[in-house]
Design a protein around this motif. Sequence first.
Motif, short mmCIF file in Angstrom:
data_model
loop_
_atom_site.label_atom_id
_atom_site.label_comp_id
_atom_site.label_asym_id
_atom_site.label_seq_id
_atom_site.Cartn_x
_atom_site.Cartn_y
_atom_site.Cartn_z
N UNK A 119 0.74 -1.28 -0.12
CA UNK A 119 -0.02 0.06 0.01
C UNK A 119 0.69 1.41 0.00
N UNK A 120 2.15 1.23 -0.15
CA UNK A 120 3.04 2.22 -0.20
C UNK A 120 3.54 2.51 -1.67
N UNK A 121 3.47 3.56 -2.15
CA UNK A 121 3.72 4.20 -3.36
C UNK A 121 4.63 5.12 -3.32
N UNK A 122 5.67 5.02 -4.01
CA UNK A 122 6.73 6.26 -4.11
C UNK A 122 6.82 6.56 -5.58
N UNK A 123 6.71 7.89 -5.69
CA UNK A 123 6.49 8.40 -7.17
C UNK A 123 7.67 9.60 -7.41
N UNK A 124 8.18 9.32 -8.77
CA UNK A 124 9.36 9.97 -9.06
C UNK A 124 9.00 11.47 -9.46
N UNK A 125 9.40 12.25 -8.74
CA UNK A 125 8.90 13.86 -9.02
C UNK A 125 9.98 14.54 -9.98
N UNK A 126 11.15 13.87 -9.99
CA UNK A 126 12.36 14.53 -10.94
C UNK A 126 13.05 13.21 -10.95
N UNK A 127 14.02 13.08 -12.02
CA UNK A 127 15.13 12.44 -12.33
C UNK A 127 16.07 13.12 -13.44
N UNK A 128 17.43 13.01 -13.28
CA UNK A 128 18.41 13.46 -14.29
C UNK A 128 19.76 12.87 -14.10
N UNK A 129 20.64 13.17 -14.80
CA UNK A 129 22.09 12.82 -14.73
C UNK A 129 22.85 13.66 -13.88
N UNK A 130 23.89 13.04 -13.32
CA UNK A 130 24.65 13.82 -12.37
C UNK A 130 25.32 15.31 -12.96
N UNK A 131 25.19 16.33 -12.40
CA UNK A 131 25.63 17.48 -12.80
C UNK A 131 27.18 17.93 -12.42
N UNK A 132 27.77 17.15 -11.68
CA UNK A 132 28.87 17.79 -11.09
C UNK A 132 30.11 18.38 -11.72
N UNK A 133 30.17 17.59 -13.07
CA UNK A 133 31.20 18.30 -14.05
C UNK A 133 30.77 19.39 -15.08
N UNK A 134 29.40 19.66 -14.92
CA UNK A 134 28.66 20.80 -15.72
C UNK A 134 28.65 21.96 -14.98
N UNK A 135 28.64 22.33 -13.84
CA UNK A 135 28.22 23.32 -13.19
C UNK A 135 29.41 23.71 -12.20
N UNK A 136 29.48 25.07 -12.08
CA UNK A 136 30.58 25.58 -11.25
C UNK A 136 30.66 25.37 -9.83
N UNK A 137 31.90 25.27 -9.18
CA UNK A 137 31.99 25.13 -7.93
C UNK A 137 31.53 26.26 -7.00
N UNK A 138 30.27 26.32 -6.65
CA UNK A 138 29.66 27.24 -5.75
C UNK A 138 28.40 26.82 -5.28
N UNK A 139 28.03 27.49 -4.08
CA UNK A 139 26.92 26.87 -3.45
C UNK A 139 25.58 27.46 -4.37
N UNK A 140 24.61 26.63 -4.26
CA UNK A 140 23.42 26.93 -4.93
C UNK A 140 22.30 26.09 -4.39
N UNK A 141 21.15 26.69 -4.70
CA UNK A 141 19.54 26.11 -4.23
C UNK A 141 19.27 25.49 -5.58
N UNK A 142 19.15 24.10 -5.48
CA UNK A 142 18.71 23.31 -6.68
C UNK A 142 17.26 23.09 -6.83
N UNK A 143 16.59 23.59 -7.66
CA UNK A 143 15.25 23.42 -7.66
C UNK A 143 14.63 23.12 -9.08
N UNK A 144 14.51 21.80 -9.26
CA UNK A 144 14.32 21.03 -10.49
C UNK A 144 12.80 21.36 -10.78
N UNK A 145 12.32 21.29 -12.25
CA UNK A 145 10.95 21.03 -12.18
C UNK A 145 10.33 19.79 -11.85
#
Length: 362
Positions: free
Chosen positions: A152-178
Amino acid sequence: SDKLGAGLGSFEALLLYKQMQKLAARVMNRFSKTQELRQFATRVVNFSSEYGSGRSYTASNLAGDPHIYPNYGDYTGAFVLRTYGRWWNDCPSAAHGLKKANEQFQSEDFVELEYSTPVIPTEINIYETYNPGAVVRILACNSQPQGTKPGEVEWVTLWSGSPQCLQIPAASRIFSPALKRIDFASRLLRLEFNSNECQYYTELDAVELVGKQAVGPHQFRDRAIGFEVDLTSKLLRQLSLTDRQNSVASDADEDDTWGLFGLLPDELIQYILQHLDVVSLAMVAQTCSLMLKNAYDPLLYGSLDLQSHWNTVDNVALETLAMRCRNIRHLNLSWTGGGGQVSENALCSHISKRKGPTHKRH
């Protein structure tokens, strides 16, 4: 309407109607905004790994408001995973993956967070304060697993994607995906990570859940109305060899429906089927009695990786798999059984039905 048109011309009535629509939209929009709630996690329910102990670098640091952001760097008050990079998987002592694993499953770690008020998620803000980009999936639960009946427990994926470690700058951020829209309120979120591409440890400060409170009895979705049964869960519940033996016997006279596969020896069919994972085997087994017989052969289940199906494995799934896992040698049950979905008795019963030693991961 007819009454409105009786006192006004058609043009004036249309203008008045549009003004009423705009007014209603503003009222609904204002009402919607007042119902939106912003909250941070009250506690950490479960996690796969953490770097530290006590209050330093532990998962419990994710509970509460952010206290590091917008600073960037290595802080003991953050949540830090135990590993980073590929060395953990490439070292000689690494536990190598099992055959029949889901190749699309990329999660390496997870953390589950509980919030005070169930809401329908509209926004999730992840405060990343060191080496960001390791989050690969966000899920919401339709109920509290602890104390809920298995299945009776259902987990629903709200968002999924690939790792971004190499694509984004080394800085703090607030990650807010659609986010994917869901029709139930939740107070339990799960974040999954893959830090294989990270050059050093990734660190999180807090996770904010933004959403609208459901009204009345719809705080948690009624399973009897519009509940989507997960395909994987349904298939895992249809794997009992005992329940299928009679159907194989009754379909023995349907050789002409097997096509060219009916000309192949069982050994060759099983050689082909050995390249499929457990869910694909379950789907093939439902095509015809020939595939049913071969897809249920215990020789195909010498190695079984159920980690990627952690949210669908319960007591029923283990019981139905037991008949075909008599010759199993390697079994990966990592992440399964959360909230009592797999009991100790069910696990012991499953293991007792196999022949010979079994290497387990859990």
